[in-house]
Design an enzyme around this catalytic site. Structure first.
Site, mmCIF file in Angstrom:
data_model
loop_
_atom_site.group_PDB
_atom_site.id
_atom_site.type_symbol
_atom_site.label_atom_id
_atom_site.label_comp_id
_atom_site.label_asym_id
_atom_site.label_seq_id
_atom_site.Cartn_x
_atom_site.Cartn_y
_atom_site.Cartn_z
ATOM 1 N N HIS A 1 -17.095 4.880 -4.333
ATOM 2 C CA HIS A 1 -16.669 6.242 -4.635
ATOM 3 C C HIS A 1 -15.890 6.178 -5.941
ATOM 4 O O HIS A 1 -15.065 5.287 -6.123
ATOM 5 C CB HIS A 1 -15.795 6.816 -3.533
ATOM 6 C CG HIS A 1 -15.510 8.257 -3.716
ATOM 7 N ND1 HIS A 1 -14.534 8.737 -4.571
ATOM 8 C CD2 HIS A 1 -16.110 9.355 -3.192
ATOM 9 C CE1 HIS A 1 -14.531 10.048 -4.541
ATOM 10 N NE2 HIS A 1 -15.466 10.447 -3.732
ATOM 11 N N ILE B 1 10.342 -1.559 9.779
ATOM 12 C CA ILE B 1 10.218 -1.395 11.235
ATOM 13 C C ILE B 1 10.869 -0.086 11.679
ATOM 14 O O ILE B 1 10.300 0.672 12.468
ATOM 15 C CB ILE B 1 10.833 -2.592 11.987
ATOM 16 C CG1 ILE B 1 10.063 -3.872 11.665
ATOM 17 C CG2 ILE B 1 10.814 -2.346 13.496
ATOM 18 C CD1 ILE B 1 10.664 -5.126 12.267
#
Length: 333
Positions: free
Chosen positions: A332, A73
């Site tokens: 990809h 956080i």
């Protein structure tokens, strides 16, 4: 019905100031979440001292911001404020940022933070706070204390504790542990026969997606379905830049369990897509059982890692082995 609720007994809840003052229930689910931990004896009541909640109510951009706590956080919000132009200083009392995260996954983020933050001070703790004209005067203890002791604002991010106080749990017969978490069984039933609990209030990991899944399981159980909460992997994501995400066992946990494992890593500098995006500051890490090659854990650092980790979670849930992942065709290369 809005208002502070408290159990009167195992069948009734009283709501203070609500449109309905009292509810009789057949069953109840406690999902009261958690709140930021305060620095006892140090933290002061001032609009200049922020929590993870008030930090989101952005009224101005502080020129200088002290972030206390180098967890996810603190780093997420620290980067937000640094992006707005604040000079951000992070103070962490342990020897490293993001305790619990494998150091090789942290390395690309740390390299970026060293350029974005004004200072990162490890092995250092805050011992005092005082409001002065134009800011907060902060006292430090440790070998890496910041040069400045005055900050426009201070953000306290030293962890979270469950919201289990003042709910009348004892009147309902609901037991909590020494840390304040509500005790539940495998079906999220508390020690009171008709009361359940989910989310942060029952313990770690304190993650919204874990709580949502728990809520779904409880709803199914109450509907009479034969379900259990048995995830092999709960993904954790640190929404910094670059993002760090992991699921299953970390390398540290695998070592602690004394498992016979191998690690396979690929730097994102070897990915054409990462090169095209100009973001090669990433890594993919697989932890595999040495004999069976079954996937035990996965870690990703880089842009969009929070979305990409879901593939790893699915692989862990399905018991995939290295060959399954290696021969899977991606859109990809």
């Amino acid at each position: 019905v809005q208002g502070p609720a408290r159990f009167e007994d195992g069948k009734h809840v009283a709501i203070e100031g609500g449109s309905i003052p009292r509810i009789k229930f057949k069953r109840a689910i406690i999902a009261t979440g958690s709140r930021s931990i305060e620095l006892k004896g140090i933290q002061i009541d001032s609009p200049r001292v922020l929590t993870s909640r008030t930090a989101l109510q952005l009224e101005d951009i502080p020129k200088t911001l002290l972030v206390i706590g180098g967890g996810y956080i603190g780093l997420e919000l620290g980067q937000v404020y640094a992006g707005f132009g604040s000079k951000v200083t992070v103070v962490e009392m342990t020897p490293g940022l993001l305790p619990g995260v494998d150091r090789d996954l942290l390395r690309p983020l740390l390299k970026r933070l060293e350029t974005e933050f004004d200072a990162i001070c490890l092995d250092t703790k805050v011992i005092s706070m005082k409001e002065v004209k134009g800011g907060i005067e902060v006292g430090f203890e440790g070998k890496n204390a910041p040069k400045s002791t005055k900050f426009d604002k201070v953000l306290v991010c030293v962890g979270r504790r469950p919201n289990s106080r003042d709910l009348g749990l004892e009147k309902a017969g609901v037991t909590i542990d020494e840390r304040g978490f509500i005790k539940v069984d495998a079906g999220f039933k508390t020690t009171a026969p008709k009361i359940y609990a989910i989310g942060d209030v029952i313990g770690n990991p304190m993650l919204a997606h874990k709580a949502m899944h728990e809520g779904t399981v409880v709803a199914d159980l109450l509907a009479g379905k034969d379900v259990v909460f048995e995830p092999r992997a709960i993904p954790a994501v640190v929404f910094t830049d670059p993002v760090i995400a992991w699921a299953g066992l970390t390398e540290a946990e695998a070592k602690e369990k004394k498992l016979d494992f191998v690690i396979r890593k690929m730097p994102w500098s070897a990915s054409g897509r990462a090169v095209a995006l100009g973001r090669t500051d990433g890594v993919t890490k697989l932890i595999l059982d040495k004999s069976t090659q079954r996937l035990l854990g996965i870690g990703l650092t880089g842009p969009h890692a929070g979305e990409m980790i879901s593939e790893g979670v699915l692989a862990l849930e399905m018991g995939a082995v290295a060959y399954d992942l290696a021969t899977m065709i991606h859109p990809h290369p």
